[in-house]
Design a protein around this motif. Structure first.
Motif, PDB file in Angstrom:
ATOM      1  N   CYS A 150      35.078  42.227  36.275  1.00 47.57           N
ATOM      2  CA  CYS A 150      35.724  43.177  36.967  1.00 47.57           C
ATOM      3  C   CYS A 150      36.678  44.179  36.227  1.00 47.57           C
ATOM      4  O   CYS A 150      36.725  45.382  36.023  1.00 47.57           O
ATOM      5  CB  CYS A 150      35.707  43.400  38.383  1.00 47.57           C
ATOM      6  N   LEU A 151      37.536  43.371  35.875  1.00 47.53           N
ATOM      7  CA  LEU A 151      38.662  44.078  35.118  1.00 47.53           C
ATOM      8  C   LEU A 151      38.347  44.253  33.797  1.00 47.53           C
ATOM      9  O   LEU A 151      39.211  45.235  33.262  1.00 47.53           O
ATOM     10  CB  LEU A 151      39.791  42.823  35.055  1.00 47.53           C
ATOM     11  N   GLN A 152      37.387  44.004  33.354  1.00 51.51           N
ATOM     12  CA  GLN A 152      36.711  44.532  31.905  1.00 51.51           C
ATOM     13  C   GLN A 152      37.920  44.536  30.771  1.00 51.51           C
ATOM     14  O   GLN A 152      37.949  45.807  30.263  1.00 51.51           O
ATOM     15  CB  GLN A 152      36.174  46.042  32.188  1.00 51.51           C
ATOM     16  N   GLY A 153      38.491  43.517  30.597  1.00 44.94           N
ATOM     17  CA  GLY A 153      39.368  43.615  29.566  1.00 44.94           C
ATOM     18  C   GLY A 153      40.852  43.749  29.805  1.00 44.94           C
ATOM     19  O   GLY A 153      41.847  43.214  29.190  1.00 44.94           O
ATOM     20  N   ARG A 154      41.012  44.463  31.236  1.00 47.69           N
ATOM     21  CA  ARG A 154      42.431  44.585  31.566  1.00 47.69           C
ATOM     22  C   ARG A 154      42.915  43.145  32.054  1.00 47.69           C
ATOM     23  O   ARG A 154      42.302  42.552  32.503  1.00 47.69           O
ATOM     24  CB  ARG A 154      42.318  45.798  32.443  1.00 47.69           C
ATOM     25  N   VAL A 155      44.208  43.128  32.150  1.00 45.79           N
ATOM     26  CA  VAL A 155      44.903  42.028  32.795  1.00 45.79           C
ATOM     27  C   VAL A 155      45.927  42.118  33.945  1.00 45.79           C
ATOM     28  O   VAL A 155      46.113  43.303  34.315  1.00 45.79           O
ATOM     29  CB  VAL A 155      45.775  41.293  31.508  1.00 45.79           C
ATOM     30  N   ALA A 156      46.035  41.070  34.474  1.00 46.79           N
ATOM     31  CA  ALA A 156      46.546  41.275  36.122  1.00 46.79           C
ATOM     32  C   ALA A 156      47.897  41.677  35.784  1.00 46.79           C
ATOM     33  O   ALA A 156      48.416  42.655  36.539  1.00 46.79           O
ATOM     34  CB  ALA A 156      46.694  39.854  36.389  1.00 46.79           C
ATOM     35  N   SER A 157      48.474  41.327  34.792  1.00 40.39           N
ATOM     36  CA  SER A 157      49.967  41.734  34.581  1.00 40.39           C
ATOM     37  C   SER A 157      50.136  43.144  34.304  1.00 40.39           C
ATOM     38  O   SER A 157      51.371  43.807  34.492  1.00 40.39           O
ATOM     39  CB  SER A 157      50.589  40.909  33.413  1.00 40.39           C
ATOM     40  N   GLU A 158      48.964  44.063  34.336  1.00 40.76           N
ATOM     41  CA  GLU A 158      49.089  45.543  34.186  1.00 40.76           C
ATOM     42  C   GLU A 158      49.480  46.301  35.637  1.00 40.76           C
ATOM     43  O   GLU A 158      49.949  47.254  35.665  1.00 40.76           O
ATOM     44  CB  GLU A 158      47.956  46.098  34.017  1.00 40.76           C
ATOM     45  N   PHE A 159      49.326  45.536  36.495  1.00 40.28           N
ATOM     46  CA  PHE A 159      49.465  46.129  38.038  1.00 40.28           C
ATOM     47  C   PHE A 159      50.552  45.450  38.705  1.00 40.28           C
ATOM     48  O   PHE A 159      51.061  44.377  38.604  1.00 40.28           O
ATOM     49  CB  PHE A 159      47.928  45.770  38.547  1.00 40.28           C
ATOM     50  N   GLN A 160      50.940  46.455  39.613  1.00 39.32           N
ATOM     51  CA  GLN A 160      52.335  45.881  40.297  1.00 39.32           C
ATOM     52  C   GLN A 160      51.704  45.641  41.683  1.00 39.32           C
ATOM     53  O   GLN A 160      52.627  45.058  42.484  1.00 39.32           O
ATOM     54  CB  GLN A 160      52.996  47.544  40.687  1.00 39.32           C
ATOM     55  N   GLN A 161      50.566  45.814  42.034  1.00 41.15           N
ATOM     56  CA  GLN A 161      50.118  45.329  43.180  1.00 41.15           C
ATOM     57  C   GLN A 161      48.519  45.206  43.241  1.00 41.15           C
ATOM     58  O   GLN A 161      47.824  45.659  42.406  1.00 41.15           O
ATOM     59  CB  GLN A 161      49.999  46.477  44.215  1.00 41.15           C
ATOM     60  N   ALA A 162      47.790  43.762  44.045  1.00 39.68           N
ATOM     61  CA  ALA A 162      46.764  43.649  44.159  1.00 39.68           C
ATOM     62  C   ALA A 162      46.352  43.612  45.495  1.00 39.68           C
ATOM     63  O   ALA A 162      46.939  42.975  46.317  1.00 39.68           O
ATOM     64  CB  ALA A 162      46.610  42.136  43.413  1.00 39.68           C
ATOM     65  N   MET A 163      45.062  44.505  45.641  1.00 39.41           N
ATOM     66  CA  MET A 163      44.720  44.345  47.060  1.00 39.41           C
ATOM     67  C   MET A 163      43.453  43.917  47.223  1.00 39.41           C
ATOM     68  O   MET A 163      42.568  44.065  46.428  1.00 39.41           O
ATOM     69  CB  MET A 163      45.082  45.850  47.593  1.00 39.41           C
ATOM     70  N   ILE A 164      42.964  43.446  48.189  1.00 40.66           N
ATOM     71  CA  ILE A 164      41.715  42.954  48.639  1.00 40.66           C
ATOM     72  C   ILE A 164      41.158  43.441  50.017  1.00 40.66           C
ATOM     73  O   ILE A 164      42.187  43.166  51.124  1.00 40.66           O
ATOM     74  CB  ILE A 164      41.230  41.620  48.321  1.00 40.66           C
ATOM     75  N   VAL A 165      40.127  43.926  50.073  1.00 40.96           N
ATOM     76  CA  VAL A 165      39.612  44.385  51.771  1.00 40.96           C
ATOM     77  C   VAL A 165      38.184  43.554  51.839  1.00 40.96           C
ATOM     78  O   VAL A 165      37.321  43.973  51.197  1.00 40.96           O
ATOM     79  CB  VAL A 165      39.337  45.904  51.836  1.00 40.96           C
TER      80      VAL A 165
END
Lengths: 265, 253
Positions: free
Chosen positions: A91-106
């Protein structure tokens, strides 16, 4: 340690995962949240229905600015470990976790499965109900926690129900499954003080779940009467999701708390 | 009254103590059915039970509550009755005692099949066994269902996410049963910290440091199975509990 209360959960670059995102409350969450996150955020919409997911994606793209919506087939009841292992990375399609300041799951996906306790004799059916509503949530949630462990801000929302705290006739599996999920979230909150964890009960909402699993399939007569009475004053998905947004934006809730649409604000 | 009483997880610990102590109290002609996976230990339970009350038959059967074998669920009860019929009994009792802890932090519960299997043992199996019990004994005048629960059903416990949440499921399921069947007496009984294999295993396998310390501390004042089962008996004998209630060993009596 998170610097809440007051930390602006919708003002930072977020990757946000929503299960059961093809319709109802899940679709509304995707669209509303996408419209609030800043550009560069990413919303991931998971469900079993690819056609309806495509509609969710269209609505989300229209509503937002610079927030792509990635859709992915996901059957929370399927015990395929490979799918769990690969899902978030795909789902990230090549992007990495470190790009984001926040991770949310509903955690929104769920089913009612109305049946009296007396008739729940088929163990594989009961097991499958738990796969969909409990085991799948636990495993997906763990993948989320592992993937985004170094992201500074983490938010987990469980869509719960009054049923988690009040037994309801012929909804034994639903009530008990929601009770499991609430306690699981409270345990998560205890283990991870840096997470913001919320159990949100949306009230009676005008969705396919209400009409089909509620009005058509509920087996207890008294309970059915009560649901019919509610039919006249159902909330729209947007209304209840706006309340969820308000709660998250205010960001003063106790981590692990159970908050209902009808609670005092 | 003449009772048929089913106990699951009856090969040791609290389950064994329930079989023996309940058998000693039931009227002659009653039947106690002891289910577990370990046939050798079940034989010991049976010996102790028969010694405690020769007038009450104790039947054992190997039963794996984690199995998804529908045939097992369809046949266990008829097998255990061994030709006797539900109508012989004035009361039917079931004690949902089998369980496991499965200590793991939320973030490490990535294996969906393991989580599913945990739920099979602690939740799905209970639901299916319970339904068969309800069907078989629906015309027996008095019905009693006891779920062995835990304080963890009410308070989150670090690295016991599956256990606490599974107990929360079971408590709510019992409350729903009580709502659907006002003619049943339904009790969620939390036995306190008890000197059993499960307790000692939790000392070895619990992953959260703080919780481990707390459990070690509990060891100084933990209860024998007989002590806690005698409290359960007292609660059932007094019989004033609200159906579906969660009652803890340490609650005021």
């Amino acid at each position: 340690m998170a610097d809440f209360p007051g930390k602006k959960l919708f003002s930072i670059k977020t990757v946000c995962i929503v299960t059961g995102a093809s319709r109802g409350i899940g679709r509304s969450i995707v669209v509303s949240f996408a419209s609030k996150f800043p550009p560069g955020s990413l919303v991931i919409a998971l469900a079993r229905d690819l056609e309806q997911l495509a509609v969710t994606k269209t609505l989300s793209t229209k509503a937002s600015t610079g927030v792509p919506c990635v859709t992915h087939l996901f059957d929370q009841g399927l015990l395929d470990q490979h799918k769990y292992n690969a899902l978030l990375k795909d789902c990230l399609q090549g992007r990495v976790a470190s790009e984001f300041q926040q991770a949310m799951i509903v955690h929104n996906a769920g089913s009612v499965g109305s049946e009296f306790c007396l008739n729940l004799t088929n163990v594989a059916q009961v097991s499958h109900y738990l796969d969909v509503n409990v085991a799948g949530l636990v495993a997906l949630n763990a993948q989320f926690m592992q993937m985004f462990k170094d992201v500074p801000s983490k938010v987990v929302v469980n869509i719960t129900s009054l049923s988690a705290v009040q037994p309801m006739a012929s909804w034994g599996l639903y009530c008990s499954g929601k009770a499991f999920r609430d306690m699981f979230m409270r345990t998560l909150a205890l283990e991870q003080p840096d997470f913001r964890v919320l159990n949100y009960a949306p009230g009676p909402v005008d969705t396919n779940m209400f009409h089909k699993e509620g009005l058509q399939e509920t087996k207890a007569e008294d309970h059915l009467e009560a649901l019919r009475a509610m039919e006249k004053c159902l909330l729209s998905p947007e209304t209840t999701v706006n309340r969820l947004i308000a709660i998250l934006e205010k960001n003063v809730f106790e981590s692990g708390a159970h908050i209902d649409y009808f609670d005092d604000q | 009254m003449k009772t048929v009483c089913i106990v699951i997880g009856a090969s040791r610990g609290i389950g064994r103590s329930i079989v023996v102590n309940f058998a000693s109290k039931f009227q002659s002609g009653s039947l106690v059915v002891a289910l577990a996976r370990d046939s050798e230990q079940l034989a010991v339970t049976k010996t102790l039970s028969t010694q405690a009350n020769p007038g009450v038959a104790c039947l054992t059967r190997v039963f794996d509550q984690g199995s998804l074998d529908q045939h097992q669920y369809d046949t266990w009860l008829k097998d255990c009755l061994q030709g006797r019929t539900a109508s012989e009994f004035q009361q039917a009792v079931i004690i949902h005692n089998a369980a496991s802890i499965g200590s793991e932090f939320c973030e490490n519960l990535t294996e969906v099949n393991q989580v599913s299997q945990y739920l099979n043992i602690n939740v799905a199996g209970l639901v299916a066994v319970n339904a068969r019990f309800m069907q078989e004994f629906k015309d027996v005048p008095s019905k009693v269902v006891v779920n062995i629960t835990s304080a963890s059903a009410l308070q989150p416990t670090a690295s016991w996410g599956l256990y606490g949440s599974g107990k929360a499921f079971r408590d709510m399921f019992m409350r729903t049963l009580a709502l659907e069947h006002p003619d049943f007496r339904v009790l969620n009984y939390a036995p306190g910290p008890v000197d059993t294999d499960m307790f000692h295993s939790s000392l070895q396998k619990t992953k959260d440091e703080n919780l481990l310390e707390a459990i070690k501390d509990m060891k100084k004042r933990f209860l024998t199975p007989d002590t806690t089962v005698n409290r359960l008996i007292a609660i059932l004998e007094k019989n004033v509990f609200e159906s579906g209630a969660h009652v803890d060993y340490f609650d005021d009596q």
